[in-house]
Design a protein around this motif. Structure first.
Motif, short mmCIF file in Angstrom:
data_model
loop_
_atom_site.label_atom_id
_atom_site.label_comp_id
_atom_site.label_asym_id
_atom_site.label_seq_id
_atom_site.Cartn_x
_atom_site.Cartn_y
_atom_site.Cartn_z
N LEU A 77 17.92 -57.68 101.08
CA LEU A 77 18.75 -58.19 99.99
C LEU A 77 19.73 -57.10 99.59
CD1 LEU A 77 15.97 -59.89 97.78
CD2 LEU A 77 17.24 -60.84 99.73
N HIS A 78 21.00 -57.32 99.86
CA HIS A 78 22.00 -56.27 99.64
C HIS A 78 22.36 -56.13 98.16
CE1 HIS A 78 25.26 -59.16 98.95
NE2 HIS A 78 24.93 -59.79 100.06
N GLY A 79 23.04 -55.02 97.87
CA GLY A 79 23.44 -54.73 96.50
C GLY A 79 24.78 -55.36 96.16
N GLY A 80 25.31 -54.90 95.06
CA GLY A 80 26.57 -55.41 94.54
C GLY A 80 26.44 -55.75 93.06
N GLU A 97 10.55 -56.52 112.63
CA GLU A 97 11.58 -57.55 112.59
C GLU A 97 12.27 -57.50 111.22
OE1 GLU A 97 11.84 -62.43 112.52
OE2 GLU A 97 10.31 -61.47 113.76
N TYR A 98 13.59 -57.54 111.24
CA TYR A 98 14.32 -57.52 109.98
C TYR A 98 15.50 -58.46 110.04
CZ TYR A 98 17.04 -53.89 112.51
OH TYR A 98 17.77 -53.18 113.44
N ILE A 99 15.89 -58.96 108.88
CA ILE A 99 16.92 -60.00 108.80
C ILE A 99 18.05 -59.53 107.91
CG2 ILE A 99 17.46 -62.39 108.24
CD1 ILE A 99 13.83 -61.58 108.57
N TYR A 100 19.22 -59.32 108.49
CA TYR A 100 20.43 -59.10 107.71
C TYR A 100 20.82 -60.42 107.04
CZ TYR A 100 21.23 -54.67 110.21
OH TYR A 100 21.13 -53.39 110.72
N TYR A 101 21.41 -60.30 105.85
CA TYR A 101 21.68 -61.53 105.09
C TYR A 101 22.80 -61.26 104.09
CZ TYR A 101 20.43 -64.47 100.93
OH TYR A 101 20.43 -65.27 99.82
N ASP A 102 23.83 -62.07 104.15
CA ASP A 102 24.89 -62.03 103.15
C ASP A 102 24.66 -63.17 102.16
OD1 ASP A 102 26.16 -59.87 104.27
OD2 ASP A 102 28.15 -60.81 104.22
N GLN A 103 24.47 -62.80 100.91
CA GLN A 103 24.26 -63.80 99.88
C GLN A 103 25.51 -64.65 99.69
OE1 GLN A 103 23.28 -61.07 96.70
NE2 GLN A 103 21.82 -60.06 98.07
N LEU A 104 25.34 -65.83 99.12
CA LEU A 104 26.48 -66.71 98.85
C LEU A 104 27.52 -65.95 98.03
CD1 LEU A 104 27.51 -69.65 99.20
CD2 LEU A 104 26.60 -70.11 96.90
N LYS A 140 26.87 -72.56 103.19
CA LYS A 140 26.14 -71.86 104.24
C LYS A 140 26.17 -70.36 103.98
CE LYS A 140 26.74 -75.24 107.97
NZ LYS A 140 27.24 -75.48 109.34
N VAL A 141 25.03 -69.72 104.30
CA VAL A 141 24.96 -68.26 104.18
C VAL A 141 24.61 -67.67 105.55
CG1 VAL A 141 24.36 -68.25 101.74
CG2 VAL A 141 22.53 -68.30 103.44
N TRP A 142 25.12 -66.48 105.78
CA TRP A 142 25.02 -65.79 107.07
C TRP A 142 23.75 -64.95 107.13
CZ3 TRP A 142 24.63 -60.76 108.71
CH2 TRP A 142 25.05 -60.44 110.02
N THR A 143 23.01 -65.08 108.23
CA THR A 143 21.86 -64.21 108.49
C THR A 143 21.90 -63.78 109.95
OG1 THR A 143 20.31 -65.95 109.18
CG2 THR A 143 20.42 -65.45 106.81
N VAL A 170 16.42 -69.65 102.15
CA VAL A 170 16.57 -68.83 103.35
C VAL A 170 15.20 -68.57 103.97
CG1 VAL A 170 17.21 -66.52 104.18
CG2 VAL A 170 18.75 -67.76 102.66
N ARG A 171 14.22 -68.24 103.14
CA ARG A 171 12.85 -68.01 103.65
C ARG A 171 12.35 -69.21 104.44
NH1 ARG A 171 7.91 -69.72 102.89
NH2 ARG A 171 8.50 -71.06 101.13
N LYS A 172 12.50 -70.38 103.86
CA LYS A 172 12.02 -71.59 104.52
C LYS A 172 12.75 -71.82 105.84
CE LYS A 172 10.60 -74.07 100.32
NZ LYS A 172 10.90 -75.22 99.42
N ALA A 173 14.05 -71.62 105.83
CA ALA A 173 14.84 -71.84 107.05
C ALA A 173 14.45 -70.87 108.16
CB ALA A 173 16.33 -71.71 106.74
N LEU A 174 14.02 -69.67 107.78
CA LEU A 174 13.61 -68.67 108.77
C LEU A 174 12.16 -68.84 109.20
CD1 LEU A 174 15.28 -65.52 107.17
CD2 LEU A 174 16.03 -66.72 109.24
N GLY A 175 11.42 -69.72 108.54
CA GLY A 175 10.03 -69.98 108.91
C GLY A 175 9.08 -68.86 108.51
N CYS A 176 9.40 -68.13 107.46
CA CYS A 176 8.54 -67.04 107.00
C CYS A 176 7.56 -67.54 105.94
CB CYS A 176 9.39 -65.91 106.40
SG CYS A 176 10.57 -65.18 107.54
#
Length: 349
Positions: free
Chosen positions: A75-78, A99-106, A58-61, A132-138
């Motif tokens: 999409l964060h850096g690292g 609208e914006y979506i925070y997201y921590d990658q796996l 699971k990934v956090w959004t 993630v896109r599909k789950a958010l319905g985008c």
């Protein structure tokens, strides 16, 4: 009498039409209404299930706001950092009803963190973003990705495979070639440091003495405050300090390597280069570069012309984290890009 009736009818019709809410007003009035959303209970947070070759995780959004035509996935850096790099967006996007979506990658702090290096590949991360896109319905009527640094690599890779699902692409502070980035770091940025300092840093790196406190001290004092975030260390935003505190070093070193002067050693991103493929990207694209960035702004300006529908945003006061040290130019340009694409007024340049 008849004229008076017609006049009253005309006035009534004018009031009905004139008072009709504009689409942008509807978006603004509903922006913070979570009542019809399935994540109201959690304040916009969703733990999204994803499948990988090594099992399910699971990934956090966290979604902020409602806008049916502008949804920006950050999409964060690292690699291995967190969404916390983007918390400055809270000061700008809500006022524009974006609208914006925070997201921590796996592998990142708020998501599952499996200990398996075979998961840390560009290809798998791209498939994760698609899930993630599909789950958010985008979809391509509303879906944008904004990637900064490593997130910019991921954004480019995603667009190269799935641009049919995008409405717009934002590449922030990332070149299209790791070898070109290494060359810029070694031949341009390094020599700008005091010679004695640069020589010490290179000696530490040659000896692979990356954990030496003196090495870290030199980087923060002479490099980070010039090219990562142009503020005294004690003035750095709490969100940035928290983000670095939450880094997953295993993911970071495996893909990026231990050095801040390019992608070195046996890091998996060392030879990454998509310069020859940029011309296949057709969606509206904003490329962001900054004067003091670790990345060459001239290269990023070139990228904006190489894609088919690109625009360049230059941050004259910014470094690698321009969303903090050049907010005036950064957010003005990003918001204008989103508005232009959304309104059908986008022009490349």
């Amino acid at each position: 009498m008849r004229i008076r009736i017609y006049t009253m009818l005309f006035i009534g019709l004018f009031l009905i039409v004139g008072c009709k809410e504009k689409p942008e007003d509807t978006v603004k009035s509903n922006y913070l209404d979570f009542s019809k959303r399935d994540d109201q209970f959690t304040g916009g947070i969703k733990m999204i299930p994803i499948t990988t070759p090594k099992g399910n995780f699971k990934v956090w959004t966290k979604t902020v706001g409602n806008n049916p035509t502008i949804k920006v996935l950050l999409l964060h850096g690292g690699p291995g950092l967190t969404h916390e790099l983007y918390e400055s967006f809270d000061g700008y996007f809500p006022n524009e009803s974006i609208e914006y979506i925070y997201y921590d990658q796996l592998g990142s702090y708020y998501s599952d963190q499996p200990n398996d290096n075979s998961l840390w590949t560009n290809e798998r991360f791209v498939e994760e973003v698609e899930q993630v896109r599909k789950a958010l319905g985008c979809d391509n009527t509303n879906f944008y990705v904004l990637g900064q640094s490593w997130g910019g690599i991921l954004a480019m890779e995603y667009a190269l495979k799935y641009q049919k699902n995008l409405k717009g692409l934002i590449i922030s502070n990332m070149m299209a070639s790791a070898p070109a980035y290494n060359k810029y770091a070694d031949e341009v940025l390094g020599p700008k440091l005091p010679k004695a300092v640069f020589d010490q840093i290179k000696t530490f790196e040659k000896n692979k003495d990356y954990t030496n406190p003196k090495y870290t001290e030199l980087l923060f004092k002479y490099y980070y405050t010039e090219h990562i975030l142009r503020m005294p260390i004690d003035k750095w935003p709490e969100s940035i300090n928290r983000c670095f505190k939450h880094i997953n070093p295993n993911v970071y070193v495996y893909m990026q390597g231990p050095s801040e002067f390019g992608i070195t050693g046996d890091a998996t991103l060392k030879d990454w280069d998509v310069t020859a493929r940029l011309k296949t990207i057709t969606v509206p694209t904003l490329v962001i570069g900054a004067k003091y960035d670790t990345m060459d702004p001239k290269h990023m300006e070139w990228m904006s012309h190489e894609v088919q529908n690109g625009r360049f945003l230059y941050c004259p006061n910014g470094s690698h984290l321009s969303q903090y040290d050049d907010q005036k130019n950064y957010f003005k340009g990003v918001i204008q890009f989103l508005r232009d694409v959304d309104n059908g007024d986008f022009k490349k340049g």
